[in-house]
Design an enzyme around this catalytic site. Sequence first.
Site, PDB file in Angstrom:
ATOM      1  N   ASP A  11       0.873  -1.176   0.000  1.00 28.06           N
ATOM      2  CA  ASP A  11       0.000   0.000   0.000  1.00 28.06           C
ATOM      3  C   ASP A  11       0.902   1.216   0.000  1.00 28.06           C
ATOM      4  OD1 ASP A  11      -0.203   1.163   3.090  1.00 28.06           O
ATOM      5  OD2 ASP A  11       0.070  -1.009   3.042  1.00 28.06           O
ATOM      6  N   GLU A  38      -8.748   4.921  11.542  1.00 29.85           N
ATOM      7  CA  GLU A  38      -7.855   4.794  12.691  1.00 29.85           C
ATOM      8  C   GLU A  38      -7.831   6.139  13.402  1.00 29.85           C
ATOM      9  OE1 GLU A  38      -3.555   4.908  11.286  1.00 29.85           O
ATOM     10  OE2 GLU A  38      -4.590   4.436   9.393  1.00 29.85           O
TER      11      GLU A  38
END
Length: 262
Positions: free
Chosen positions: A61, A148
């Site tokens: 990623d 998050e």
Amino acid sequence: MRHFTKVLLGLMLVLAVACARTPSGGRYGAPGPGANPQLGDSAPHDWGWGHPYKHQVHGIDISRWQGDIDWRRVRGAGISFAFIKSTEGGDHIDPNFHRYWREAAGARIPRGAYHYYYFCRSGAEQARWFIRNVPRERGSLPPVLDIEWTHSKTCPRRPPASEVKREASIFLDIVGRHYGQRPIVYTTVDFYRDNRLGDLRAEFWLRSVADHPSKVYPGQRWGFWQYTGTGTVPGIRGNVDLNAFAGSAADWSRWLQTRLTR
């Protein structure tokens, strides 16, 4: 003869220590079954039994910080997928997103886009921003919601778990309807625990850089595991996040058949 044996044993010990520090295998030397030896780690972790290189399918990623990428070298190194940062909140797009999106496709690497969630915008507003900037393209991976705790000075909010899950579900529903695939949810250990995300209806991509997800997220099923932020891949300068798919290579082929955007 006895002296020769001691010398030979000494050489074997030196070689064993050297192999144990090779980047591709971490401190345990050669990677486990299914691993690609071209992948490495600049700060390898002592995984024990739950070594991520036992998995057959690995991916990356990325965001703007990876700079210029030689995607054909990345593919040649055995990278099977890429999740590319696209958007944040309701008004920011990663400046390299569209270039990475085109280049990964040109190298025939399955790729998807991820959205970094901010708690000062509603789930609906952020879903609209993501849809505005990420193409609905046949053959792309499902969208990803990266949720998050943020360290933003402009958005220090930490809403209660009920609000977190309500707004996240709104984002997942809107984006899922648009792309025809329900988004994957990326999250971290503390955020998962603080908000009891196990009851969120989603496929999970879990960050766990110090132990196997089965120990860090007990009982939670997952599709992807982010196992390091200090990975090394030919074609990418510096460190990069590395991830493993939960199943075998055959499972990966079946997953693609059902989860690609149509």
